[in-house]
Motif scaffolding. Structure first.
Motif, PDB file in Angstrom:
ATOM      1  N   ARG A   1       0.812  -1.215   0.000  1.00 38.63           N
ATOM      2  CA  ARG A   1       0.000   0.000   0.000  1.00 38.63           C
ATOM      3  C   ARG A   1       0.846   1.266   0.000  1.00 38.63           C
ATOM      4  NH1 ARG A   1      -3.304  -1.468   5.256  1.00 38.63           N
ATOM      5  NH2 ARG A   1      -1.128  -1.885   5.817  1.00 38.63           N
ATOM      6  N   SER A   2       2.097   1.135   0.347  1.00 39.94           N
ATOM      7  CA  SER A   2       2.977   2.299   0.421  1.00 39.94           C
ATOM      8  C   SER A   2       3.698   2.590  -0.891  1.00 39.94           C
ATOM      9  CB  SER A   2       4.011   2.099   1.544  1.00 39.94           C
ATOM     10  OG  SER A   2       3.365   1.944   2.787  1.00 39.94           O
ATOM     11  N   PHE A   3       3.376   1.850  -1.937  1.00 38.20           N
ATOM     12  CA  PHE A   3       4.051   2.021  -3.220  1.00 38.20           C
ATOM     13  C   PHE A   3       3.041   2.310  -4.324  1.00 38.20           C
ATOM     14  CE2 PHE A   3       6.674  -0.543  -0.515  1.00 38.20           C
ATOM     15  CZ  PHE A   3       7.961  -0.063  -0.732  1.00 38.20           C
ATOM     16  N   GLU A   4       3.423   3.202  -5.215  1.00 36.62           N
ATOM     17  CA  GLU A   4       2.523   3.590  -6.298  1.00 36.62           C
ATOM     18  C   GLU A   4       2.466   2.556  -7.403  1.00 36.62           C
ATOM     19  OE1 GLU A   4       3.443   7.461  -7.710  1.00 36.62           O
ATOM     20  OE2 GLU A   4       2.976   8.460  -5.812  1.00 36.62           O
ATOM     21  N   THR A   5       3.563   1.809  -7.607  1.00 36.79           N
ATOM     22  CA  THR A   5       3.606   0.805  -8.681  1.00 36.79           C
ATOM     23  C   THR A   5       4.193  -0.492  -8.157  1.00 36.79           C
ATOM     24  OG1 THR A   5       5.840   1.366  -9.465  1.00 36.79           O
ATOM     25  CG2 THR A   5       3.992   2.639 -10.374  1.00 36.79           C
ATOM     26  N   SER A   6       3.881  -1.594  -8.845  1.00 39.84           N
ATOM     27  CA  SER A   6       4.450  -2.885  -8.465  1.00 39.84           C
ATOM     28  C   SER A   6       5.949  -2.918  -8.710  1.00 39.84           C
ATOM     29  CB  SER A   6       3.758  -4.016  -9.233  1.00 39.84           C
ATOM     30  OG  SER A   6       3.913  -3.849 -10.629  1.00 39.84           O
ATOM     31  N   ASP A   7       6.420  -2.176  -9.712  1.00 41.54           N
ATOM     32  CA  ASP A   7       7.867  -2.133  -9.978  1.00 41.54           C
ATOM     33  C   ASP A   7       8.613  -1.496  -8.811  1.00 41.54           C
ATOM     34  OD1 ASP A   7       7.586  -3.336 -12.442  1.00 41.54           O
ATOM     35  OD2 ASP A   7       7.652  -1.459 -13.581  1.00 41.54           O
ATOM     36  N   ALA A   8       8.061  -0.405  -8.279  1.00 38.73           N
ATOM     37  CA  ALA A   8       8.700   0.245  -7.129  1.00 38.73           C
ATOM     38  C   ALA A   8       8.702  -0.685  -5.922  1.00 38.73           C
ATOM     39  CB  ALA A   8       7.971   1.545  -6.802  1.00 38.73           C
ATOM     40  N   PHE A   9       7.599  -1.403  -5.724  1.00 40.14           N
ATOM     41  CA  PHE A   9       7.482  -2.376  -4.635  1.00 40.14           C
ATOM     42  C   PHE A   9       8.554  -3.456  -4.767  1.00 40.14           C
ATOM     43  CE2 PHE A   9       5.930  -6.521  -3.266  1.00 40.14           C
ATOM     44  CZ  PHE A   9       5.449  -6.284  -1.983  1.00 40.14           C
ATOM     45  N   VAL A  10       8.638  -4.057  -5.948  1.00 41.47           N
ATOM     46  CA  VAL A  10       9.599  -5.142  -6.168  1.00 41.47           C
ATOM     47  C   VAL A  10      11.023  -4.640  -6.007  1.00 41.47           C
ATOM     48  CG1 VAL A  10      10.541  -6.723  -7.902  1.00 41.47           C
ATOM     49  CG2 VAL A  10       8.067  -6.521  -7.606  1.00 41.47           C
ATOM     50  N   ASP A  11      11.333  -3.481  -6.545  1.00 41.88           N
ATOM     51  CA  ASP A  11      12.697  -2.943  -6.441  1.00 41.88           C
ATOM     52  C   ASP A  11      13.077  -2.719  -4.975  1.00 41.88           C
ATOM     53  OD1 ASP A  11      12.904  -2.957  -9.170  1.00 41.88           O
ATOM     54  OD2 ASP A  11      12.567  -0.795  -9.419  1.00 41.88           O
ATOM     55  N   HIS A  12      12.139  -2.182  -4.191  1.00 45.13           N
ATOM     56  CA  HIS A  12      12.418  -1.889  -2.785  1.00 45.13           C
ATOM     57  C   HIS A  12      12.706  -3.170  -2.000  1.00 45.13           C
ATOM     58  CE1 HIS A  12      12.080   0.297   1.028  1.00 45.13           C
ATOM     59  NE2 HIS A  12      11.358  -0.709   1.469  1.00 45.13           N
TER      60      HIS A  12
END
Length: 204
Positions: free
Chosen positions: A12-23
């Motif tokens: 929920r704290s990420f705008e995109t799944s790519d940002a989530f996965v990278d983090h």
């Protein structure tokens, strides 16, 4: 004192799944991190499985019983090397009796944690929470350090403290002889680099 470190996700704290996965991939690749628990309540199963496939190559992924809803499916993911274990919510205890793959469980009472650790050899660890106050509006009264100390010392290596852990509270865990580790959600969103830089996170 070296403690295992488990990162719990929050998409929920990420705008995109790519940002989530990278983090979370970056955290999983950190040698100090023991495992990444993909806990995404309410996420559609197809979206969850896409994340599993994208994060599996880190070799530290733990899937959650709220998202992987049958023991058979959990076994399939484990056999395909897409996860290293499954974490069972407190209401999914039936998973434990149906599986022999590595598991972990959420607990909120030290007596319950001890009973489960004694009953199930394949139980890798139990999260005991909340240890410290958390900002969540539905949070219950914190258990405090004393709850960790109430667990038999012979079982503490399989206890993971959870709830309200940050740079200020983390050093307090050093008082608990034989503690297995700690887990967190929020501090790995806000200041993961800072908390992993503390002396208490210097795992081999």
């Amino acid at each position: 004192m070296s403690l295992a470190i488990y990162v719990i996700t929050d998409s929920r704290s990420f705008e995109t799944s790519d940002a989530f996965v990278d983090h979370y991939r970056a955290l999983a690749c950190d040698h100090r991190v023991t495992g990444v628990l993909l806990r995404e309540p309410g996420m559609a199963s197809d979206a969850y499985l896409r994340l599993v496939h994208r994060l599996a190559d880190c070799g530290k992924l733990i899937v959650h019983s709220r998202n992987i809803t049958t023991p058979q499916h959990a076994h399939e993911l484990y056999e395909q090397h897409l996860c290293t274990a499954i974490h069972c919510a407190e209401r999914d205890m039936d998973f434990l009796g149906a599986m022999k793959l590595p598991c972990s469980v959420s607990c909120h009472h030290p007596e319950q944690a001890q009973a489960l650790l004694r009953a199930y050899e394949h139980l890798r660890f139990v999260t005991l929470s909340p240890i410290f106050p958390t900002p969540k509006p539905y949070s219950v009264t914190p258990l405090g350090i004393s709850a960790l100390m109430d667990v038999d010392v012979s079982l503490r290596s399989r206890i993971v403290a959870l709830g309200g852990i940050n740079q200020q509270t983390l050093p307090l865990l050093q008082r608990v002889e034989g503690l297995g580790g700690w887990a967190a959600i929020g501090c790995f969103l806000r200041d993961s680099h800072n908390i992993l830089a503390t002396p208490f996170c210097d795992n081999p």
